[in-house]
Write a protein that holds these residues in place. Structure first.
Motif, mmCIF file in Angstrom:
data_model
loop_
_atom_site.group_PDB
_atom_site.id
_atom_site.type_symbol
_atom_site.label_atom_id
_atom_site.label_comp_id
_atom_site.label_asym_id
_atom_site.label_seq_id
_atom_site.Cartn_x
_atom_site.Cartn_y
_atom_site.Cartn_z
ATOM 1 N N UNK A 32 18.187 -28.931 54.595
ATOM 2 C CA UNK A 32 19.441 -29.535 54.142
ATOM 3 C C UNK A 32 19.448 -29.733 52.626
ATOM 4 N N UNK A 33 18.352 -30.213 52.088
ATOM 5 C CA UNK A 33 18.297 -30.473 50.648
ATOM 6 C C UNK A 33 18.371 -29.174 49.855
ATOM 7 N N UNK A 34 17.612 -28.171 50.321
ATOM 8 C CA UNK A 34 17.641 -26.862 49.646
ATOM 9 C C UNK A 34 19.025 -26.245 49.746
ATOM 10 N N UNK A 35 19.625 -26.313 50.932
ATOM 11 C CA UNK A 35 20.925 -25.703 51.196
ATOM 12 C C UNK A 35 22.010 -26.283 50.290
ATOM 13 N N UNK A 36 21.937 -27.573 50.019
ATOM 14 C CA UNK A 36 22.965 -28.243 49.226
ATOM 15 C C UNK A 36 22.718 -28.148 47.724
ATOM 16 N N UNK A 37 21.572 -27.611 47.323
ATOM 17 C CA UNK A 37 21.252 -27.539 45.897
ATOM 18 C C UNK A 37 22.062 -26.449 45.208
ATOM 19 N N UNK A 38 22.327 -26.652 43.922
ATOM 20 C CA UNK A 38 23.077 -25.667 43.149
ATOM 21 C C UNK A 38 22.285 -24.382 42.996
ATOM 22 N N UNK A 39 20.968 -24.502 42.924
ATOM 23 C CA UNK A 39 20.116 -23.320 42.800
ATOM 24 C C UNK A 39 20.305 -22.398 44.004
ATOM 25 N N UNK A 76 22.709 -17.647 46.643
ATOM 26 C CA UNK A 76 23.507 -17.064 47.723
ATOM 27 C C UNK A 76 24.650 -16.228 47.152
ATOM 28 N N UNK A 77 25.283 -16.714 46.107
ATOM 29 C CA UNK A 77 26.363 -15.952 45.473
ATOM 30 C C UNK A 77 25.857 -14.598 44.993
ATOM 31 N N UNK A 78 24.637 -14.562 44.469
ATOM 32 C CA UNK A 78 24.046 -13.303 44.030
ATOM 33 C C UNK A 78 23.672 -12.434 45.229
ATOM 34 N N UNK A 79 23.146 -13.025 46.295
ATOM 35 C CA UNK A 79 22.750 -12.275 47.494
ATOM 36 C C UNK A 79 23.935 -11.549 48.117
ATOM 37 N N UNK A 114 21.916 -9.664 53.949
ATOM 38 C CA UNK A 114 23.040 -10.168 54.752
ATOM 39 C C UNK A 114 22.890 -11.684 54.858
ATOM 40 N N UNK A 115 23.833 -12.407 54.287
ATOM 41 C CA UNK A 115 23.829 -13.870 54.369
ATOM 42 C C UNK A 115 24.931 -14.294 55.325
ATOM 43 N N UNK A 116 24.548 -15.043 56.357
ATOM 44 C CA UNK A 116 25.516 -15.494 57.362
ATOM 45 C C UNK A 116 25.538 -17.017 57.402
ATOM 46 N N UNK A 117 26.639 -17.606 56.977
ATOM 47 C CA UNK A 117 26.822 -19.045 57.108
ATOM 48 C C UNK A 117 27.165 -19.351 58.564
ATOM 49 N N UNK A 118 26.442 -20.282 59.171
ATOM 50 C CA UNK A 118 26.671 -20.600 60.579
ATOM 51 C C UNK A 118 27.375 -21.944 60.733
ATOM 52 N N UNK A 119 26.867 -22.966 60.053
ATOM 53 C CA UNK A 119 27.480 -24.296 60.167
ATOM 54 C C UNK A 119 27.085 -25.125 58.959
ATOM 55 N N UNK A 120 28.086 -25.552 58.183
ATOM 56 C CA UNK A 120 27.777 -26.385 57.023
ATOM 57 C C UNK A 120 28.103 -27.856 57.255
ATOM 58 N N UNK A 121 28.472 -28.212 58.500
ATOM 59 C CA UNK A 121 28.735 -29.603 58.858
ATOM 60 C C UNK A 121 27.484 -30.157 59.546
#
Length: 929
Positions: free
Chosen positions: A847-854, A859-862, A869-876
């Motif tokens: 959670x901490x890594x996921x929410x970091x700006x880094x 992810x934007x670069x990936x 392949x980056x797949x967002x599953x659930x950000x809640x």
């Protein structure tokens, strides 16, 4: 059947080149119905050739051991095949036998040879009255095994893909009957007349070769009344002189040719003069000349120019051939190398076949005057085996790049310039000759041939039957894909609940395929987050799935009140599977089936149904072999007997759950009771954790643990038949839970084990009553073979769709929409294009890594990298606890093999700080090898 000597068919040598001269016998029945359909009052003049076409077909079938065509015209075909497609080739069979036979294998009954314009009618399109629809009333249909039938269709079949060989250029002027049929067509077609003008323009394709970084001879061109714009790259060894008249051009041509000859390097000792244009093929008009005799070159060029039609041209170019000092063979002979390139799935060019033809060095070499032989045999015979792989790589890559460049140019054209809304180039042939460049042999591209280019490949395949269909297989798949995309466009699908925001890609896919979506969901109409992606929106709360029959009636009533007609209904949301099945049953639409959807949703019922299937099956194992004990538990008082029957340790899980939420391994009754009570208190209704099945209730199931590696099988079924299956491997689940950690595709298992998994998944689905749809089956491979974990009666969640699309070129979303519309998908049967390996991130660890700006920047670069392949599953995370967490996202990499994928993934996860001591990714991916 043998026919009396009196019926021997002695071919009259009055036929022109297009109909071709056959052998001296006829071993088939010519008393067949090739006449126009009954409503045609006058037989078209060009039908005088129809028995020549038919004889050519039967001659081929007879001598290659296929069955004779059967006449079924007295028994009209009254129903369409499940796919709904009709691929029509208007032609003599001479150019297209490979296409017809491979089409019969891939889409039996859908590949149709039409030998007379009278067999087709043109009517206004019901999709757009300003356009034309083609209806085929009669055809020779091709089935698997090379079987063929003369068929009459009543009602006529709508053409979904059109190939026109009845043009004056292809038939050497015999017929142009197909040319007016191309006008303003609604359906996809291959290489319209206007596109052929481009691909058969040898100078335009020289420019394409320059763009594709393919070697070509230095060229001077004279174009006569050509409308094409030639954008010549600055460094290209090309020049074009446009001329609008044939009068007074002698001085211009002489001056340009002399200047061109003076600019050439000293190695160019011979020149070629050749025509360019749609009617110029088979080396007609080609002449060779010594460079030191410029007058001969100039005279030949002027004489040829006088024979041109508007839009044609001539080329003066450097001769390409082997160095005669390298071997005795090369003094007198040369060879042409033909590369066949098809537009494959997702517009990816695929170079399929390389064949050669050997001929005299001082004469034109083409497919008509040579016998096809393999590239490998030719290179060995010529003593070039050490150059074989290097040259092959250049040809394969360069040929694909040529088609890629053609596709890019065509995408920039208007509909008018392309010659129709569905016109595009789907196959080309490219001719190469070898010539030394800086001391090594290099393949020089000479010309590109349009859609009538496969005849030499089919000759090679008839000589080598084990290669049958190889040259055109991707082309057939493209014909199928484009046909099915045409059929699905405009369909209106009722979609039940989009679910989490990460499933927006479903609507993106629908929009891409021009599918109209009627979405039923819970969010207020004025706050819809996706108004641009849905055709209509219905706000309705169906979260209490114990009342699905009532919900179905109310939703159908809303459709009727709002006058919304639909072609199908489906869902990608776990909980709505039974509701979608009920709606489909009430509206008589295609879907999973109520019985199967209900059984799949209730885990204990799935296993109990399968455990009762103990009878012999002649082709598959008994299905009870795939099950373990599974007991439904409503109350804590039911636990002791359930645990006693199943045994310890046991698995405790939600009866209707998904995503492994709340699944626990229990070692004794006390632990089981504690877990049961805790989960029942924490997960009481849908609002406690939306989307994991609580809308169906929070009862539990006790199951026997299964030991082995875990695998997913994603299936496509249509009317209980297996259409496609894709197998992936899962890594070990997290200690203390059953949350997925890692996966790879394709499976690392041996092919026989993959076959066991696919068969088990298919049997489990059909035996519980699932009929049509896209389904996901979770199994374990145990020492005794596959054992079922559970069936998800919807498309696989998380990353499955994205991986299958990347790896196999199949969009499971489109498959689901097609099936909902009653259309049987025909996905490509291809080897995986890459190996994919990925890992899950979970709230408790990341959670901490996921929410970091880094991480967000990374992810934007990936997302810009093709191999990630980056797949967002659930950000809640609000519903996540240590007991009931779901993955946040999946990060995956693509590579040529499993080892490279693993190496790339481990490096990426280390850089993203996803790998920790508590989240041991090297361990999670260790079994992928």
């Amino acid at each position: 059947q043998k026919y009396p000597l009196a019926t021997l068919f002695l071919k009259q040598l009055t036929a022109d080149k297009y109909t071709t001269a056959l052998g001296s016998y006829c071993a088939w029945n010519r008393h067949v119905n090739l006449s126009p359909p009954d409503f045609v009052k006058e037989v078209p003049e060009n039908d005088k050739h129809i028995y020549n076409y038919y004889d050519a077909l039967q001659y081929t079938l007879y001598e290659t051991n296929y069955a004779e065509t059967e006449d079924r015209t007295t028994d009209p075909r009254t129903t369409l095949p499940g796919s709904g497609i009709s691929i029509v080739i208007l032609a003599s069979p001479v150019e297209c036998m490979a296409i017809l036979l491979e089409g019969g294998r891939r889409c039996p009954g859908d590949m149709l040879l039409v030998m007379s314009k009278s067999w087709i009618t043109v009517v206004p399109s019901d999709l757009d009255p300003s356009m034309n629809k083609l209806l085929v009333h009669k055809a020779i249909s091709f089935e698997s095994g090379g079987r063929s039938f003369i068929d009459v269709f009543d009602p006529p079949r709508r053409v979904t893909y059109f190939v026109n060989f009845f043009t004056r250029s292809i038939t050497d002027g015999q017929t142009g009957d197909g040319e007016d049929l191309e006008v303003n067509l609604e359906c996809p077609m291959s290489s319209s007349l206007k596109l052929v003008r481009r691909t058969d323009d040898k100078f335009w394709t020289r420019i394409i070769m320059a763009e594709a970084n393919v070697a070509y001879p230095a060229t001077l061109a004279f174009a006569y009344k050509v409308s094409l714009q030639y954008d010549i790259p600055n460094d290209a060894k090309l020049k074009v002189v446009k001329l609008s008249s044939k009068e007074g051009i002698e001085n211009v041509m002489q001056e340009e040719i002399l200047s061109f000859l003076n600019r050439l390097d000293e190695n160019a000792d011979r020149m070629v003069v050749k025509p360019s244009g749609v009617k110029w093929h088979g080396s007609v008009g080609v002449t060779f000349h010594p460079r030191n005799e410029p007058k001969r070159i100039i005279d030949a060029a002027i004489q040829l120019f006088m024979a041109l039609d508007a839009g044609d041209g001539i080329l003066v170019e450097v001769f390409c051939g082997p160095d005669e000092n390298d071997s005795e063979l090369m003094r007198d002979y040369s060879f042409r190398l033909r590369a066949n390139v098809c537009r494959g799935p997702n517009d990816v060019p695929i170079t399929t076949t390389l064949i050669c033809g050997v001929g005299k060095k001082n004469e034109p070499i083409n497919g008509d005057n040579t016998k096809p032989q393999s590239y490998e045999s030719t290179m060995i015979e010529w003593g070039l085996e050490n150059d074989m792989e290097r040259i092959k790589k250049l040809v394969v890559k360069g040929s694909a790049n040529i088609l890629k460049s053609i596709i890019r140019h065509e995408n920039a054209l208007t509909i008018e310039e392309k010659g129709g809304i569905g016109a595009q180039t789907d196959v080309i042939g490219i001719d190469y000759f070898l010539r030394k460049k800086e001391g090594v042999y290099v393949p020089y591209g000479i010309e590109v041939n349009s859609h009538d280019c496969t005849i030499n490949c089919q000759l090679f395949e008839f000589i080598n039957p084990s290669l049958s269909g190889y040259s055109v297989a991707p082309l057939i798949q493209t014909m199928i894909d484009r046909s099915q995309a045409f059929l699905i466009a405009g369909k209106k699908i009722l979609l039940l609940n989009l679910g989490v925001s990460s499933k927006r890609f479903i609507l993106d896919s629908a929009k891409k395929h021009r599918i109209k979506v009627v979405l039923v969901d819970t969010f207020p109409e004025d706050s819809s987050p996706i108004p641009d992606l849905v055709d209509q929106y219905i706000q309705y709360d169906s979260s209490d799935h114990t009342k699905d029959d009532e919900h179905a009636d109310k939703i159908i009533e809303i459709l009727e009140q709002q006058d919304i007609g639909i072609d199908g209904c489906c869902t990608f949301w776990e909980d709505c599977g039974p509701l979608a099945a009920i709606i489909n049953e009430k509206l008589d639409l295609c879907g999973a089936g109520v019985k199967g959807a209900l059984a799949a949703k209730k885990k204990s019922e799935t296993h109990q149904v399968l455990s009762r299937r103990t009878g012999d099956i002649p082709h598959f194992p008994r299905t009870y072999l795939y099950t373990e004990k599974s007991i439904h538990v409503e109350d804590v008082n039911d636990l002791p007997s359930a645990v006693e029957e199943v045994g310890l340790p046991c698995i405790l899980k939600l009866e209707y759950g998904s995503s492994a939420v709340g699944v626990k391994l229990c070692h004794d009754l006390e632990e089981c009771t504690k877990m049961f009570t805790g989960l029942r208190e924490h997960l009481t209704c849908e609002s406690d954790h939306p989307g994991i099945g609580l809308g169906h209730g929070n009862s539990m199931v006790v199951m026997k643990p299964i030991v082995g590696t875990e695998h997913d099988v994603d299936l496509v079924l249509f009317e209980r038949q297996l259409v496609a299956a894709y197998v992936s491997d899962n890594g070990p689940t997290r200690p203390g839970s059953f949350t997925e950690t890692a996966a790879c595709m394709p499976s690392c298992l041996r092919s026989d084990k993959v076959g066991q998994l696919v068969t088990a998944a298919y049997q489990c689905c059909t035996e519980i009553g699932l009929e049509s749809g896209v389904f996901n089956v979770e199994l374990k491979m145990t020492p005794t073979g596959p054992k079922l974990i559970e069936i998800n009666a919807r498309m696989g969640g998380f990353y499955n769709r994205h991986w299958i699309l990347k790896c196999y070129g199949v969009d499971m979303v489109r498959c689901a929409f097609m099936i909902a519309s009653g259309i049987k998908p025909i996905p490509p049967k291809i080897v995986p294009s890459c190996h994919i390996m990925g890992v899950m991130c979970v709230p408790s660890m990341h959670a901490e890594v996921f929410l970091s700006q880094k991480f967000k920047d990374a992810v934007a670069e990936l997302k810009r990298q093709e191999d990630v392949i980056y797949t967002l599953i659930e950000d809640d995370f609000s519903y996540a606890t240590a007991k009931t967490e779901e993955p946040i996202c999946n990060i995956a990499v693509c590579a040529k093999n499993t080892a490279k994928a693993k190496s790339k993934l481990l490096a990426l996860c280390s850089n993203l700080e996803v790998t920790t001591e508590q989240y041991d990714i090297p361990h999670y991916v260790s079994q992928f090898r």
